[in-house]
Design an enzyme around this catalytic site. Structure first.
Site, PDB file in Angstrom:
ATOM      1  N   THR A 225       0.859  -1.189   0.000  1.00 17.76           N
ATOM      2  CA  THR A 225       0.000   0.000   0.000  1.00 17.76           C
ATOM      3  C   THR A 225       0.892   1.234   0.000  1.00 17.76           C
ATOM      4  O   THR A 225       2.074   1.152  -0.350  1.00 17.76           O
ATOM      5  CB  THR A 225      -0.981  -0.048   1.202  1.00 17.76           C
ATOM      6  N   ASN A 226       0.372   2.378   0.375  1.00 22.70           N
ATOM      7  CA  ASN A 226       1.162   3.620   0.441  1.00 22.70           C
ATOM      8  C   ASN A 226       0.627   4.444   1.612  1.00 22.70           C
ATOM      9  O   ASN A 226      -0.397   4.084   2.199  1.00 22.70           O
ATOM     10  CB  ASN A 226       1.062   4.373  -0.896  1.00 22.70           C
ATOM     11  N   PRO A 227       1.322   5.534   1.973  1.00 14.00           N
ATOM     12  CA  PRO A 227       0.935   6.223   3.223  1.00 14.00           C
ATOM     13  C   PRO A 227      -0.271   7.159   3.131  1.00 14.00           C
ATOM     14  O   PRO A 227      -0.568   7.851   4.105  1.00 14.00           O
ATOM     15  CB  PRO A 227       2.183   7.052   3.585  1.00 14.00           C
ATOM     16  N   ALA A 228      -0.981   7.193   1.995  1.00 14.88           N
ATOM     17  CA  ALA A 228      -2.105   8.154   1.878  1.00 14.88           C
ATOM     18  C   ALA A 228      -3.158   7.879   2.956  1.00 14.88           C
ATOM     19  O   ALA A 228      -3.533   6.733   3.195  1.00 14.88           O
ATOM     20  CB  ALA A 228      -2.729   8.050   0.486  1.00 14.88           C
TER      21      ALA A 228
END
Ligand code: CTP
Length: 413
Positions: A225-228
């Site tokens: 995933t990513n930190p958004a």
């Protein structure tokens, strides 16, 4: 800043939820608004006017005719642009841009619905022409009482805005849980934000916003995933609603509470987001695609948890659907707003995405810049439109950025 310099008059009537209006005043002040408070005499039995005087740094109106207490005037200055000690509520009714009645008791609702004006709050409301936001709070039996409901309906029909109470724990343990609990602070703030917008350029328009990250599972317990966090997309939803839009927010996993008055569709993976967007796209006037969608996902996720037997392992990834590019091909009248997170060749990359995805506007940000990026309240972005015009914005709250994005996008229509 959406609340900065706005004049908001908070009217407090006599219910136990009066203590929550202290927090409302504080939060409005924190957001830069000028706040004054008026109270019914019953309200002063729950909270001392001095509390509101200190929080608002203004005298508090507690009496229909007499001026605010001299000691407070001495401390916080005289209220009213053209003070008139004899009929204080008339001065106060002319001051605000919005009046918020928090809490609004059954008694206050009855007075307002029937045209009474015999206390500082109802008299000031009656003498005012600005939007009124009602925040009812009472016990369940009172809230469900048919006459109370009739009064609320009548007030709504007559243009009063109302943040209906919610279900939850009531004031006393004997009451337990039920309908009637004061709405959450963020809902009240959203409705005030909407009431502050005199122009509603999105009125009657359908707005679709995506937010947050997507998660692509490698096995049942691991994912990429990513930190958004979804903050920018949630702010875009709140601003669109405040500007009159009918908003649907499709969001990846997040800890944020869905904004008030917005249809919320939670999803997890890029494929789920693509399906949800396709489903809600027909008839959309504005699409704001702020989600940080994963570009790849495992070609074959492991059905069971992977064990760490090998020293290293390889997994094949395949491209996910590019949602914006796909919709770009179907696009006719809708405005498409895309986002670009770039860490190098920022403008060139953003312009390239704008062209490839057939966007009207792209919002460029570099998470390495101070005040921008994932998980923070502020953002610093550059707007690039389809004609190549570039607008660099200063660091501001994500909510303020959201308003700027719509302002710019709607100029392109
Ligand atoms: N986007 C999308 N579908 C995807 C990936 C991205 O709709 N599968 C959208 C994002 O919501 C954003 C815009 O496309 O509005 C830009 O996303 P980004 O991933 O930065 O662009 P890419 O075209 O994938 O370019 P690259 O990853 O090479 O930078």
């Amino acid at each position: 800043m959406p609340f900065s310099g706005k004049k908001i008059l908070v009217g407090v009537s006599g219910g136990i939820a009066a203590y929550k209006s202290c927090e409302l005043v504080r939060e409005l002040r924190r957001r830069g608004a000028h706040v004054r408070v008026m109270m019914t005499s019953r309200a002063t039995e729950f909270i001392a006017p001095l509390t509101f005087a200190a929080l608002s740094e203004q005298p508090v109106l507690t009496n229909l005719f007499a001026p605010a207490p001299a000691s407070l005037e001495h401390q916080y200055g005289k209220a009213g642009q053209e003070p008139n000690a004899a009929i204080e509520h008339i001065d106060w009714s002319r001051w605000p841009e919005v009046i918020v009645l928090c809490p609004a008791t059954a008694n206050l609702l009855a007075k307002l619905a029937n045209g009474f004006a015999d206390d500082p709050v109802s008299a000031t409301v009656r003498a005012s022409r600005v939007p009124i936001v009602l925040c009812p709070a009472m016990n369940t039996a009172m809230w469900e009482d048919r006459l109370v409901q009739r009064n609320v309906s009548l007030l709504k029909e007559n243009g009063y805005l109302c943040v209906d109470p919610e279900f939850g724990a009531l004031a006393t343990t004997a009451e337990g849980e039920g309908w009637g609990r004061l709405a959450r602070l963020d809902c009240i703030l959203s409705e005030i934000l909407a009431a502050l917008q005199q122009h509603k350029p999105l009125a009657g328009k359908k707005v679709l916003v995506t937010a947050g990250r997507t998660e692509e599972y490698l096995d049942p317990v691991r994912m990429i995933t990513n930190p958004a966090t979804g903050r920018m997309g949630f702010a875009l939803s709140e601003a669109a609603r405040a500007l009159g839009g009918h908003v649907t927010l499709i969001s990846g996993p997040t800890h944020l509470t869905p904004p008030y008055g917005v249809a919320f569709v939670p999803v997890v993976s890029a494929a789920e987001m693509a399906d949800a967007v396709q489903q809600h796209y027909p008839g959309v006037d504005v699409l704001a695609m702020s989600a940080a969608v994963s570009d790849y996902r495992p070609r074959r996720a492991a059905p069971e948890k992977m064990k760490k037997n090998a020293a290293s392992f390889q997994m094949e990834f395949e491209r996910t659907v590019d949602i914006l590019a796909t919709l770009g091909e179907q696009k006719n009248r809708a405005l498409h707003i895309g986002f670009a997170v770039e860490t190098e060749n920022e403008l060139d990359n953003a312009k390239d995405k704008l062209r490839r995805k057939k966007l009207d506007l792209i919002v460029l940000n570099n998470p390495r810049h101070a005040g921008a990026g994932f998980g923070v309240e502020t953002n610093r972005v550059t707007l690039v439109d389809r004609s190549g015009q570039i607008q660099e914005l200063a660091v501001m709250s994500k909510l303020a950025v959201a308003f700027k994005i719509y302002e710019r996008a709607l100029e392109l229509n």
